[in-house]
Design a protein around this motif. Structure first.
Motif, short mmCIF file in Angstrom:
data_model
loop_
_atom_site.label_atom_id
_atom_site.label_comp_id
_atom_site.label_asym_id
_atom_site.label_seq_id
_atom_site.Cartn_x
_atom_site.Cartn_y
_atom_site.Cartn_z
N ILE A 154 50.96 33.99 19.14
CA ILE A 154 50.45 34.83 20.77
C ILE A 154 49.37 33.92 20.73
O ILE A 154 48.26 33.23 21.61
N LEU A 155 48.11 34.32 19.37
CA LEU A 155 46.74 33.56 19.70
C LEU A 155 47.05 32.50 19.14
O LEU A 155 45.68 31.57 20.03
N GLN A 156 47.60 31.23 19.12
CA GLN A 156 46.96 29.70 18.62
C GLN A 156 47.37 30.02 20.11
O GLN A 156 46.89 28.48 20.93
N ASN A 157 48.26 30.32 21.43
CA ASN A 157 49.01 29.29 22.38
C ASN A 157 47.16 29.91 22.76
O ASN A 157 46.89 28.93 24.18
N LEU A 158 46.99 31.48 22.99
CA LEU A 158 45.32 31.99 23.24
C LEU A 158 44.31 30.79 23.75
O LEU A 158 44.15 30.32 24.46
N ARG A 159 44.04 30.03 22.05
CA ARG A 159 43.02 28.90 22.08
C ARG A 159 43.78 27.42 22.62
O ARG A 159 42.64 27.56 22.86
N ASP A 160 44.96 27.30 22.73
CA ASP A 160 45.20 25.86 23.53
C ASP A 160 44.64 26.50 24.53
O ASP A 160 44.56 25.81 25.60
N GLN A 167 43.67 42.60 35.54
CA GLN A 167 43.83 41.14 36.80
C GLN A 167 42.97 40.33 37.14
O GLN A 167 43.09 39.50 38.03
N HIS A 168 41.71 40.23 36.31
CA HIS A 168 41.00 39.46 36.95
C HIS A 168 41.43 37.68 36.02
O HIS A 168 41.01 36.71 36.38
N ASP A 169 42.00 37.79 35.28
CA ASP A 169 42.36 36.37 34.05
C ASP A 169 43.84 36.29 34.05
O ASP A 169 44.22 37.33 32.78
N GLU A 170 44.75 35.53 34.91
CA GLU A 170 46.37 35.34 34.37
C GLU A 170 46.67 35.18 33.17
O GLU A 170 48.00 35.69 32.90
N ALA A 171 45.67 33.56 32.67
CA ALA A 171 45.87 33.87 30.98
C ALA A 171 46.19 34.71 30.40
O ALA A 171 47.09 35.08 29.57
N LEU A 172 44.84 35.82 30.44
CA LEU A 172 44.55 37.34 29.91
C LEU A 172 46.01 37.95 29.99
O LEU A 172 46.24 38.40 28.96
N ILE A 224 42.17 28.04 25.74
CA ILE A 224 40.71 28.27 26.11
C ILE A 224 40.36 26.96 25.92
O ILE A 224 39.40 26.43 26.81
N GLU A 225 40.92 26.49 24.99
CA GLU A 225 40.60 24.97 24.98
C GLU A 225 40.87 24.33 26.13
O GLU A 225 40.17 23.00 26.57
N LYS A 226 41.75 24.44 27.07
CA LYS A 226 42.82 23.36 27.68
C LYS A 226 41.60 23.79 29.54
O LYS A 226 41.40 22.23 30.14
N SER A 227 41.17 24.57 29.35
CA SER A 227 40.54 25.12 30.44
C SER A 227 39.16 24.24 30.88
O SER A 227 38.11 24.43 29.97
N PRO A 228 38.66 24.37 31.83
CA PRO A 228 37.39 23.69 32.50
C PRO A 228 35.75 25.04 32.62
O PRO A 228 36.46 25.61 32.70
N VAL A 229 35.13 23.90 31.75
CA VAL A 229 34.27 24.72 31.42
C VAL A 229 33.15 24.76 33.00
O VAL A 229 33.22 23.47 33.58
N ARG A 243 37.07 44.56 31.79
CA ARG A 243 37.73 43.56 32.15
C ARG A 243 37.12 42.94 30.32
O ARG A 243 35.88 42.11 30.48
N PRO A 244 38.43 42.50 29.99
CA PRO A 244 37.45 41.45 28.49
C PRO A 244 37.26 40.41 28.56
O PRO A 244 38.05 39.78 29.86
N SER A 245 36.52 39.92 27.73
CA SER A 245 36.59 38.82 28.17
C SER A 245 37.68 37.53 26.84
O SER A 245 37.94 38.58 26.08
N ARG A 246 37.96 36.78 27.09
CA ARG A 246 38.91 35.12 26.71
C ARG A 246 38.11 35.45 24.64
O ARG A 246 39.26 35.42 23.77
N ASP A 247 36.69 35.74 24.47
CA ASP A 247 36.85 35.52 23.55
C ASP A 247 37.09 37.07 22.67
O ASP A 247 37.12 37.46 21.68
N GLN A 248 36.80 38.18 23.59
CA GLN A 248 37.11 39.42 23.30
C GLN A 248 38.54 39.39 22.52
O GLN A 248 38.31 39.89 22.30
N ILE A 249 39.37 39.00 23.68
CA ILE A 249 40.14 38.87 23.13
C ILE A 249 40.94 38.31 22.22
O ILE A 249 41.50 38.68 21.24
N VAL A 250 40.25 36.95 21.63
CA VAL A 250 40.34 36.50 20.54
C VAL A 250 40.15 36.56 19.49
O VAL A 250 40.85 37.26 18.25
N ALA A 251 38.96 37.66 19.68
CA ALA A 251 38.78 38.89 18.42
C ALA A 251 39.51 39.97 18.12
O ALA A 251 39.61 40.03 17.33
N LEU A 252 40.07 40.28 19.41
CA LEU A 252 40.95 41.52 18.89
C LEU A 252 41.91 40.95 18.13
O LEU A 252 42.57 41.50 17.34
N LEU A 253 43.08 40.09 18.54
CA LEU A 253 43.89 39.40 18.04
C LEU A 253 44.10 38.72 16.43
O LEU A 253 44.16 38.93 16.00
#
Length: 124
Positions: A107-113, A62-67, A115-120, A30-40
């Motif tokens: 792909i990394l830039q799309n993921l950052r976008d 399976q826990h995050d559709e964007a990832l 993350i930026e647009k998702s609500p906290v 269950r990686p987080s979005r930050d972990q995938i950004v770091a991997l990319l």
């Protein structure tokens, strides 16, 4: 005389097994979005380990559709499923060649976008 030590060892082993199965949990990925950004980013920098990359592209998220969408894009890049050739292996520690890394950067830039647009969300 031998029966008592064998019985006690078997009993302790069985109790340990029951406790392990009762209170243990199955390993999950269950990686987080930050972990995938770091991997990319590490793939772009040439510091990513092949085993981490293979785990990422090989295991459904399976826990995050964007990832999962990012993972699928990376699988398409790796396998060449979009009609283009599969990404070529890079030199000097890089997983992919220059063209593959350029696609990873998009792909990394799309993921950052995303993350930026998702609500906290905070749970209290």
């Amino acid at each position: 005389m031998e029966l008592l030590p064998v019985f006690l060892i078997t009993l302790l082993f069985s109790l340990g097994l029951v406790l392990a199965l009762t209170f243990g949990k199955a390993p999950t990925y269950r990686p987080s979005r930050d972990q995938i950004v770091a991997l990319l980013e590490s793939v772009l920098a040439g510091t990513a380990r092949q085993s981490h990359w293979d785990l990422f592209i090989g295991m459904p998220i399976q826990h995050d559709e964007a990832l999962e969408a990012v993972r699928v894009q990376c699988v398409i890049l790796h396998e060449g499923l979009d009609g283009s050739n599969p990404a070529q292996e890079g030199l000097d520690g890089y997983i992919y060649d220059r063209a593959g890394r350029e696609r990873i950067a998009s792909i990394l830039q799309n993921l950052r976008d995303v993350i930026e647009k998702s609500p906290v969300i905070r749970e209290f």
